[in-house]
Design a protein around this motif. Structure first.
Motif, PDB file in Angstrom:
ATOM      1  N   GLU A 150      37.021  11.554  22.283  1.00 40.37           N
ATOM      2  CA  GLU A 150      35.883  11.324  23.179  1.00 40.37           C
ATOM      3  C   GLU A 150      36.208  10.206  24.162  1.00 40.37           C
ATOM      4  OE1 GLU A 150      32.355  10.408  20.953  1.00 40.37           O
ATOM      5  OE2 GLU A 150      32.448  12.278  19.834  1.00 40.37           O
ATOM      6  N   SER A 151      35.395  10.137  25.187  1.00 42.72           N
ATOM      7  CA  SER A 151      35.581   9.092  26.186  1.00 42.72           C
ATOM      8  C   SER A 151      35.413   7.710  25.551  1.00 42.72           C
ATOM      9  CB  SER A 151      34.538   9.292  27.279  1.00 42.72           C
ATOM     10  OG  SER A 151      34.832   8.429  28.332  1.00 42.72           O
ATOM     11  N   GLY A 152      36.312   6.807  25.903  1.00 39.42           N
ATOM     12  CA  GLY A 152      36.198   5.430  25.419  1.00 39.42           C
ATOM     13  C   GLY A 152      36.760   5.178  24.032  1.00 39.42           C
ATOM     14  N   THR A 153      37.441   6.149  23.455  1.00 30.04           N
ATOM     15  CA  THR A 153      37.967   5.965  22.093  1.00 30.04           C
ATOM     16  C   THR A 153      39.290   5.208  22.083  1.00 30.04           C
ATOM     17  OG1 THR A 153      38.835   8.205  22.268  1.00 30.04           O
ATOM     18  CG2 THR A 153      36.877   7.923  20.916  1.00 30.04           C
ATOM     19  N   GLY A 154      39.926   5.055  23.234  1.00 29.92           N
ATOM     20  CA  GLY A 154      41.181   4.305  23.266  1.00 29.92           C
ATOM     21  C   GLY A 154      42.391   5.185  23.528  1.00 29.92           C
ATOM     22  N   LYS A 155      42.198   6.302  24.214  1.00 25.85           N
ATOM     23  CA  LYS A 155      43.331   7.203  24.476  1.00 25.85           C
ATOM     24  C   LYS A 155      44.371   6.529  25.363  1.00 25.85           C
ATOM     25  CE  LYS A 155      40.645  10.521  26.048  1.00 25.85           C
ATOM     26  NZ  LYS A 155      39.334   9.890  25.806  1.00 25.85           N
ATOM     27  N   GLU A 156      43.873   5.811  26.340  1.00 28.91           N
ATOM     28  CA  GLU A 156      44.800   5.138  27.249  1.00 28.91           C
ATOM     29  C   GLU A 156      45.541   4.011  26.526  1.00 28.91           C
ATOM     30  OE1 GLU A 156      44.078   4.956  31.179  1.00 28.91           O
ATOM     31  OE2 GLU A 156      45.882   3.728  31.400  1.00 28.91           O
ATOM     32  N   LEU A 341      31.415  -0.757  23.017  1.00 31.19           N
ATOM     33  CA  LEU A 341      31.443  -1.951  22.166  1.00 31.19           C
ATOM     34  C   LEU A 341      31.956  -3.157  22.956  1.00 31.19           C
ATOM     35  CD1 LEU A 341      31.269  -3.418  19.432  1.00 31.19           C
ATOM     36  CD2 LEU A 341      33.509  -2.485  18.853  1.00 31.19           C
ATOM     37  N   GLU A 342      32.974  -2.918  23.730  1.00 28.17           N
ATOM     38  CA  GLU A 342      33.536  -4.007  24.540  1.00 28.17           C
ATOM     39  C   GLU A 342      32.469  -4.555  25.497  1.00 28.17           C
ATOM     40  OE1 GLU A 342      37.219  -3.026  26.510  1.00 28.17           O
ATOM     41  OE2 GLU A 342      37.515  -5.088  27.169  1.00 28.17           O
ATOM     42  N   ASN A 343      31.722  -3.649  26.141  1.00 30.37           N
ATOM     43  CA  ASN A 343      30.670  -4.083  27.069  1.00 30.37           C
ATOM     44  C   ASN A 343      29.575  -4.859  26.342  1.00 30.37           C
ATOM     45  OD1 ASN A 343      32.023  -2.830  29.104  1.00 30.37           O
ATOM     46  ND2 ASN A 343      30.746  -0.987  29.106  1.00 30.37           N
TER      47      ASN A 343
END
Ligand SMILES: Nc1ncnc2c1ncn2[C@@H]1O[C@H](COP(=O)(O)OP(=O)(O)OP(=O)(O)O)[C@@H](O)[C@H]1O
Ligand SMILES: [Mg+2]
Length: 441
Positions: A150-156, A341-343
């Motif tokens: 999902e978006s924001g899971t840390g793929k990058e 979570l970061e935000n």
């Protein structure tokens, strides 16, 4: 670390070189872009001051070496330079003091003081530790990796981790978000073009694959490309050579490919939207990143990591999470995953006066609002319906602004638009700025 200066105008280069020396820093002057390109390296340069006559060099520098701060100088529009990747823009003519000030800020920013924070990869949860074990085995090989999640899971984060541990780590890491660029421009973004290939192609431009030579290319949101481009991409992966648009001779490129998607790619294949042969080429090593709600043991370690990160960046004391705040973090569903979570942590750090972050401080920051979690959902509600309700209520809460809604939901504007089209044909919400530069559908 030296400061590179590239400007076709010799006297500009001389003046800036002197200013840099006066500041006690080492200048590295260039008037020729090819000389600059063969010299620039994050190992020896922390900042590059580049004339905006060389907008392609600004773009290329930033894409290949994120850790180099780029200051664009010249007469172009500031936004254009920032879009190309510049961190700052100084409009010519500018005062010596303005120049010194920009350099001063950059020299004292966190990035210039050591290896970037990008490297941190927190994984306390058992599932994530398993993934790391696999990554450690896979990274040194040349195998293509497809990262799903999902978006924001840390793929990058994972893609960078692979590159860092690979034999190509001293080579470039080049990312391209395939959902963010209109299909009509993608081919030349990926493969470059020859001067005169089409109206507006004033100079030869190299594409992402060539930029990634001897390094890693990240194809972000790979499912978003058209069938036509899928065929071309397949050929590049098979033959390891690219054709610049308008060129007759193919160019051999040595790259390793990592791709990501937040969609169900298998479903895209079943429905004929994605080529199976391309999938096989990309998916030699599949990595499925679980959503944050499925790896709760990561929540508190990640929160602590972000507390330390914000504290360092802002020069603040680190704060601690009260037990109630931890409970609130652990019981939330995190639709926007690690990014959300970061935000939340960043906001709580900034808004909390004392040393302890309270439950209230973190729940205020939760993007869906804590209510979304506690809202009663009848058994029998489908995920599709839930998703639709969440999307519509988020849109409502931001008065139809798609850019804001997509960011709150942790999805791309394109994904949001696709969902809205799917729900209602044409949506009643509009956000011109978000839609202008999107691909025709
Ligand atoms: N395991 C982790 N350790 C430290 N930081 C993380 C981790 N996972 C994610 N992050 C941080 O969370 C944010 C989102 O991560 P990332 O950009 O990798 O997500 P993504 O899956 O690529 O999202 P999208 O699908 O929207 O592109 C980034 O700021 C990243 O630094
Ligand atoms: Mg990403």
């Amino acid at each position: 670390m030296a400061i590179a200066v590239l400007d076709p105008d010799k006297s500009t280069v001389t003046i800036l070189t002197e200013l840099i020396e006066e500041m006690g820093e080492t200048p590295c002057p260039f008037t020729d872009k090819d000389k600059y390109l063969s010299a620039i390296s994050p190992k020896s340069h922390s900042i590059a001051v580049i004339s905006d006559d060389f907008i392609d060099v600004i773009e290329g520098t930033k894409q290949v070496y994120q850790s180099i701060d780029v200051v664009a100088i010249g007469g172009r529009d500031r936004d254009e330079c920032i879009r190309a990747g510049a961190d700052h823009h100084l409009k010519k003519p500018f005062l010596a003091d303005e120049f010194r000030q920009v350099l001063h800020v950059l020299l004292h920013s966190a990035r210039a003081q050591g290896p970037s924070e990008n490297g941190a990869f927190i994984a306390a949860d058992r599932g994530m530790r398993k993934i790391i074990e696999i990554l450690d085995k896979v990274a040194p090989t040349q195998a293509a990796v497809l990262i799903q999640g999902e978006s924001g899971t840390g793929k990058e984060v994972i893609a960078r981790y692979i590159h860092r541990l690979s034999k190509r780590s001293s080579g470039p890491y080049v990312g391209i978000n395939l959902a963010a660029i209109p299909d009509t421009l993608l081919e030349s973004e990926l493969f470059g073009y020859e001067k005169g290939a089409f109206t507006g192609a004033y100079a030869t431009r190299i594409g992402k694959f060539e930029l990634a030579n001897e390094g890693t290319i990240l194809l972000d949101e790979v499912t978003e490309i058209s069938m036509g481009l899928q065929a071309k991409l397949l050929r590049v992966l098979q033959e390891r050579q690219i054709d610049r648009v308008g060129s007759k001779a193919p160019i051999a490129v040595d790259f390793r490919v990592i791709s990501t998607t937040n969609r169900d790619i298998e479903e895209d294949i079943r429905e004929g939207r994605f080529r199976k042969d391309l999938y096989f080429r990309l998916n030699v090593i599949p990595i499925k990143v679980p959503p944050l709600r499925a790896r709760r043991d990561d929540i508190v370690p990640l929160a602590s990591h972000f507390i330390a990160k914000v504290a360092k960046r802002e020069g603040m004391e680190e704060k601690f999470l009260t037990p109630e705040a931890k409970d609130a973090l652990l019981s939330y569903s995190w639709p926007g995953n690690v990014r959300e979570l970061e935000n939340v942590i960043e906001r709580s750090m900034i808004l909390t006066d004392g040393a302890g972050i309270t439950a209230e401080a973190v729940t205020i920051g939760m993007e869906g609002g804590p209510n979304v979690m506690t809202e009663h959902v009848a058994v029998g509600t489908t995920i599709h319906d839930m998703e639709k309700r969440l999307i519509m209520s988020t849109l409502e809460s931001v008065e139809g602004n798609r850019t804001k809604a997509a960011s709150l939901l942790g999805i791309s504007i394109r994904t949001l638009r696709n969902k809205l089209n799917e729900y209602s044909g044409k949506s009643q919400f509009s956000d011109a700025s978000a839609d202008e530069n999107s691909a025709p559908e």
